[in-house]
Design a protein around this motif. Structure first.
Motif, PDB file in Angstrom:
ATOM      1  N   MET A  20       0.849  -1.177   0.000  1.00 14.16           N
ATOM      2  CA  MET A  20       0.000   0.000   0.000  1.00 14.16           C
ATOM      3  C   MET A  20       0.890   1.234   0.000  1.00 14.16           C
ATOM      4  SD  MET A  20      -2.962   1.266   0.106  1.00 14.16           S
ATOM      5  CE  MET A  20      -4.006   2.558   0.671  1.00 14.16           C
ATOM      6  N   GLN A  21       0.498   2.170  -0.802  1.00 11.68           N
ATOM      7  CA  GLN A  21       1.169   3.461  -0.823  1.00 11.68           C
ATOM      8  C   GLN A  21       0.131   4.539  -0.545  1.00 11.68           C
ATOM      9  OE1 GLN A  21       3.959   4.219  -4.068  1.00 11.68           O
ATOM     10  NE2 GLN A  21       3.822   2.057  -4.620  1.00 11.68           N
ATOM     11  N   ASP A  22       0.543   5.592   0.124  1.00  8.16           N
ATOM     12  CA  ASP A  22      -0.389   6.667   0.458  1.00  8.16           C
ATOM     13  C   ASP A  22      -1.114   7.193  -0.773  1.00  8.16           C
ATOM     14  OD1 ASP A  22      -0.012   6.721   3.242  1.00  8.16           O
ATOM     15  OD2 ASP A  22       1.767   7.985   3.051  1.00  8.16           O
ATOM     16  N   ARG A  23      -0.422   7.311  -1.880  1.00  7.90           N
ATOM     17  CA  ARG A  23      -1.030   7.911  -3.070  1.00  7.90           C
ATOM     18  C   ARG A  23      -2.178   7.086  -3.641  1.00  7.90           C
ATOM     19  NH1 ARG A  23       2.798   6.747  -8.173  1.00  7.90           N
ATOM     20  NH2 ARG A  23       3.698   4.796  -7.453  1.00  7.90           N
ATOM     21  N   TYR A  24      -2.344   5.848  -3.198  1.00  9.11           N
ATOM     22  CA  TYR A  24      -3.451   5.000  -3.656  1.00  9.11           C
ATOM     23  C   TYR A  24      -4.682   5.106  -2.760  1.00  9.11           C
ATOM     24  CZ  TYR A  24       0.293   2.605  -6.251  1.00  9.11           C
ATOM     25  OH  TYR A  24       1.350   2.304  -7.061  1.00  9.11           O
ATOM     26  N   THR A  25      -4.550   5.733  -1.611  1.00  7.17           N
ATOM     27  CA  THR A  25      -5.640   5.793  -0.644  1.00  7.17           C
ATOM     28  C   THR A  25      -6.901   6.362  -1.283  1.00  7.17           C
ATOM     29  OG1 THR A  25      -4.048   6.098   1.141  1.00  7.17           O
ATOM     30  CG2 THR A  25      -6.323   6.680   1.622  1.00  7.17           C
ATOM     31  N   GLY A  26      -7.989   5.633  -1.102  1.00  4.97           N
ATOM     32  CA  GLY A  26      -9.285   6.087  -1.589  1.00  4.97           C
ATOM     33  C   GLY A  26      -9.623   5.659  -2.994  1.00  4.97           C
ATOM     34  N   ASP A  27      -8.754   4.916  -3.647  1.00  5.06           N
ATOM     35  CA  ASP A  27      -9.074   4.504  -5.018  1.00  5.06           C
ATOM     36  C   ASP A  27     -10.161   3.427  -5.011  1.00  5.06           C
ATOM     37  OD1 ASP A  27      -7.775   2.082  -4.476  1.00  5.06           O
ATOM     38  OD2 ASP A  27      -6.074   2.491  -5.784  1.00  5.06           O
ATOM     39  N   VAL A  28     -10.606   3.048  -6.180  1.00  4.23           N
ATOM     40  CA  VAL A  28     -11.731   2.127  -6.285  1.00  4.23           C
ATOM     41  C   VAL A  28     -11.419   0.771  -5.642  1.00  4.23           C
ATOM     42  CG1 VAL A  28     -11.203   1.209  -8.593  1.00  4.23           C
ATOM     43  CG2 VAL A  28     -13.597   1.389  -7.827  1.00  4.23           C
ATOM     44  N   GLY A  29     -10.160   0.358  -5.644  1.00  3.73           N
ATOM     45  CA  GLY A  29      -9.777  -0.875  -4.967  1.00  3.73           C
ATOM     46  C   GLY A  29     -10.007  -0.777  -3.470  1.00  3.73           C
ATOM     47  N   SER A  66     -18.564  -9.030  16.168  1.00  2.40           N
ATOM     48  CA  SER A  66     -17.871  -9.800  17.209  1.00  2.40           C
ATOM     49  C   SER A  66     -16.422 -10.132  16.882  1.00  2.40           C
ATOM     50  CB  SER A  66     -18.633 -11.102  17.480  1.00  2.40           C
ATOM     51  OG  SER A  66     -18.575 -11.943  16.338  1.00  2.40           O
ATOM     52  N   ILE A  67     -15.976  -9.834  15.675  1.00  6.08           N
ATOM     53  CA  ILE A  67     -14.591 -10.139  15.314  1.00  6.08           C
ATOM     54  C   ILE A  67     -13.738  -8.881  15.375  1.00  6.08           C
ATOM     55  CG2 ILE A  67     -15.200 -12.101  13.834  1.00  6.08           C
ATOM     56  CD1 ILE A  67     -14.661 -10.181  11.432  1.00  6.08           C
ATOM     57  N   LYS A  68     -12.442  -9.113  15.484  1.00  3.38           N
ATOM     58  CA  LYS A  68     -11.495  -8.002  15.435  1.00  3.38           C
ATOM     59  C   LYS A  68     -10.708  -8.133  14.134  1.00  3.38           C
ATOM     60  CE  LYS A  68      -9.211  -6.300  19.008  1.00  3.38           C
ATOM     61  NZ  LYS A  68      -8.207  -6.164  20.085  1.00  3.38           N
ATOM     62  N   LEU A  69     -10.780  -7.075  13.323  1.00  2.64           N
ATOM     63  CA  LEU A  69     -10.038  -7.041  12.066  1.00  2.64           C
ATOM     64  C   LEU A  69      -8.617  -6.549  12.308  1.00  2.64           C
ATOM     65  CD1 LEU A  69     -12.698  -5.335   9.742  1.00  2.64           C
ATOM     66  CD2 LEU A  69     -12.095  -7.760   9.819  1.00  2.64           C
ATOM     67  N   GLY A  70      -7.696  -7.056  11.512  1.00  3.20           N
ATOM     68  CA  GLY A  70      -6.320  -6.583  11.508  1.00  3.20           C
ATOM     69  C   GLY A  70      -5.917  -6.271  10.076  1.00  3.20           C
ATOM     70  N   ILE A  71      -5.178  -5.195   9.898  1.00  5.01           N
ATOM     71  CA  ILE A  71      -4.704  -4.800   8.574  1.00  5.01           C
ATOM     72  C   ILE A  71      -3.191  -4.677   8.623  1.00  5.01           C
ATOM     73  CG2 ILE A  71      -4.777  -3.071   6.727  1.00  5.01           C
ATOM     74  CD1 ILE A  71      -7.538  -4.177   7.254  1.00  5.01           C
ATOM     75  N   ASN A  72      -2.514  -5.431   7.763  1.00  6.07           N
ATOM     76  CA  ASN A  72      -1.080  -5.223   7.548  1.00  6.07           C
ATOM     77  C   ASN A  72      -0.973  -4.516   6.208  1.00  6.07           C
ATOM     78  OD1 ASN A  72       1.630  -5.266   6.981  1.00  6.07           O
ATOM     79  ND2 ASN A  72       1.951  -7.320   7.795  1.00  6.07           N
ATOM     80  N   TRP A  73      -0.653  -3.250   6.271  1.00  4.55           N
ATOM     81  CA  TRP A  73      -0.634  -2.421   5.070  1.00  4.55           C
ATOM     82  C   TRP A  73       0.419  -2.845   4.051  1.00  4.55           C
ATOM     83  CZ3 TRP A  73      -4.778   0.153   4.343  1.00  4.55           C
ATOM     84  CH2 TRP A  73      -5.403   0.866   5.340  1.00  4.55           C
ATOM     85  N   TYR A  74       1.476  -3.507   4.476  1.00  5.77           N
ATOM     86  CA  TYR A  74       2.626  -3.686   3.582  1.00  5.77           C
ATOM     87  C   TYR A  74       2.955  -2.305   3.003  1.00  5.77           C
ATOM     88  CZ  TYR A  74       3.007  -8.698   3.998  1.00  5.77           C
ATOM     89  OH  TYR A  74       3.239  -9.955   4.485  1.00  5.77           O
ATOM     90  N   TYR A  75       3.154  -1.398   3.931  1.00  7.08           N
ATOM     91  CA  TYR A  75       3.262   0.034   3.660  1.00  7.08           C
ATOM     92  C   TYR A  75       4.588   0.380   2.982  1.00  7.08           C
ATOM     93  CZ  TYR A  75       2.893   5.036   4.848  1.00  7.08           C
ATOM     94  OH  TYR A  75       2.819   6.408   4.827  1.00  7.08           O
ATOM     95  N   VAL A  76       4.473   0.946   1.793  1.00 10.43           N
ATOM     96  CA  VAL A  76       5.642   1.328   0.995  1.00 10.43           C
ATOM     97  C   VAL A  76       5.794   2.840   1.033  1.00 10.43           C
ATOM     98  CG1 VAL A  76       6.635   1.362  -1.336  1.00 10.43           C
ATOM     99  CG2 VAL A  76       5.405  -0.667  -0.525  1.00 10.43           C
ATOM    100  N   THR A  77       6.944   3.292   1.515  1.00  8.44           N
ATOM    101  CA  THR A  77       7.223   4.732   1.554  1.00  8.44           C
ATOM    102  C   THR A  77       8.311   5.126   0.556  1.00  8.44           C
ATOM    103  OG1 THR A  77       8.793   4.401   3.357  1.00  8.44           O
ATOM    104  CG2 THR A  77       6.520   4.967   3.958  1.00  8.44           C
ATOM    105  N   ARG A  78       8.866   4.152  -0.107  1.00  9.29           N
ATOM    106  CA  ARG A  78       9.918   4.424  -1.099  1.00  9.29           C
ATOM    107  C   ARG A  78       9.325   5.234  -2.249  1.00  9.29           C
ATOM    108  NH1 ARG A  78      12.147   1.143  -5.725  1.00  9.29           N
ATOM    109  NH2 ARG A  78      14.263   1.883  -5.982  1.00  9.29           N
ATOM    110  N   GLN A  79       9.979   6.342  -2.546  1.00  8.40           N
ATOM    111  CA  GLN A  79       9.505   7.188  -3.636  1.00  8.40           C
ATOM    112  C   GLN A  79       9.806   6.514  -4.970  1.00  8.40           C
ATOM    113  OE1 GLN A  79       7.716  10.067  -3.250  1.00  8.40           O
ATOM    114  NE2 GLN A  79       7.725   9.366  -1.126  1.00  8.40           N
ATOM    115  N   GLU A  80       8.790   6.452  -5.807  1.00 12.32           N
ATOM    116  CA  GLU A  80       8.927   5.851  -7.125  1.00 12.32           C
ATOM    117  C   GLU A  80       8.547   6.869  -8.184  1.00 12.32           C
ATOM    118  OE1 GLU A  80       6.004   2.747  -6.450  1.00 12.32           O
ATOM    119  OE2 GLU A  80       7.637   1.289  -6.451  1.00 12.32           O
ATOM    120  N   LYS A  81       8.936   6.574  -9.362  1.00  9.50           N
ATOM    121  CA  LYS A  81       8.528   7.386 -10.497  1.00  9.50           C
ATOM    122  C   LYS A  81       7.011   7.251 -10.635  1.00  9.50           C
ATOM    123  CE  LYS A  81       8.952   5.264 -14.646  1.00  9.50           C
ATOM    124  NZ  LYS A  81       9.416   4.880 -15.948  1.00  9.50           N
ATOM    125  N   GLN A  82       6.337   8.352 -10.889  1.00  8.06           N
ATOM    126  CA  GLN A  82       4.884   8.336 -11.029  1.00  8.06           C
ATOM    127  C   GLN A  82       4.500   7.606 -12.312  1.00  8.06           C
ATOM    128  OE1 GLN A  82       2.713   9.533  -8.750  1.00  8.06           O
ATOM    129  NE2 GLN A  82       4.383  10.128  -7.428  1.00  8.06           N
TER     130      GLN A  82
END
Length: 185
Positions: A1-10, A28-44
């Motif tokens: 996940m990258q911040d710039r994708y937040t809110g897209d249709v996916g 009754s369940i507890k959800l967990g999210i592992n973002w696999y968070y990518v902060t490395r700047q890439e070419k757009q």
């Protein structure tokens, strides 16, 4: 996940699904999210532009809205008026407030491949600790499950979840239930 994708249709689809699962469990369940968070700047590359579903002039925007009205409104607000980043999702307006998030960025800066592998393994171990109280853990990598062409020692590994990580997570969750399951990929 990258911040710039937040809110897209996916995001709309996956958060809608996770909220439905939560509601069907009678909350009754507890959800967990592992973002696999990518902060490395890439070419757009144009990625992250899949937000037309939030535009009023889009012929399908009403259908999206009607499917999950609150989710639609919240994501529209993030994309149009707030900041497109995972912290906005973690505020408790999109997913249940009891959701556990692992948002440590995936490591990628080690120069030596063996160090990259070790950094990744340490990062993943920390995720298991953080998410251990979750009943369901959602993994959110950029590109999905690894392919044969990607190794943990490569910088581009930050875009994938690896099968051994999935198996390790399954093993942790299943061991607590007193059952055993095997999977192959």
């Amino acid at each position: 996940m990258q911040d710039r994708y937040t809110g897209d249709v996916g995001d709309f689809g996956k958060y809608g699904l996770l909220n439905e699962i939560y509601e069907k469990s009678n909350e009754s369940i507890k959800l967990g999210i592992n973002w696999y968070y990518v902060t490395r700047q890439e070419k757009q590359t144009g990625d992250g532009r899949h937000i037309a579903y939030l535009r009023d002039e889009n012929k399908n925007s009403k259908k999206y809205h009607d499917c999950f009205p609150n989710l639609y409104s919240q994501l529209k607000s993030i994309v149009n008026y707030r900041s497109r980043n995972i912290k906005e999702i973690e505020k408790g307006l999109i997913l249940p407030t009891t959701t556990v998030f692992y948002s440590e960025p995936l490591p990628y800066s080690s120069v030596k491949p063996i160090e990259r592998r070790k950094d990744r393994e340490n990062w993943f171990e920390k995720s298991l600790i953080k998410l251990k109280t979750s009943d369901i853990v959602f993994l959110d990598p950029d590109n999905g499950i690894q392919t044969d062409k990607v190794k943990k020692t490569q910088i581009r590994a930050i875009k994938y979840v690896f099968t051994d990580e999935v198996m390790s997570l399954l093993s942790c969750k299943i061991s607590g239930a007193g059952t055993s399951v095997s999977f192959s990929f």
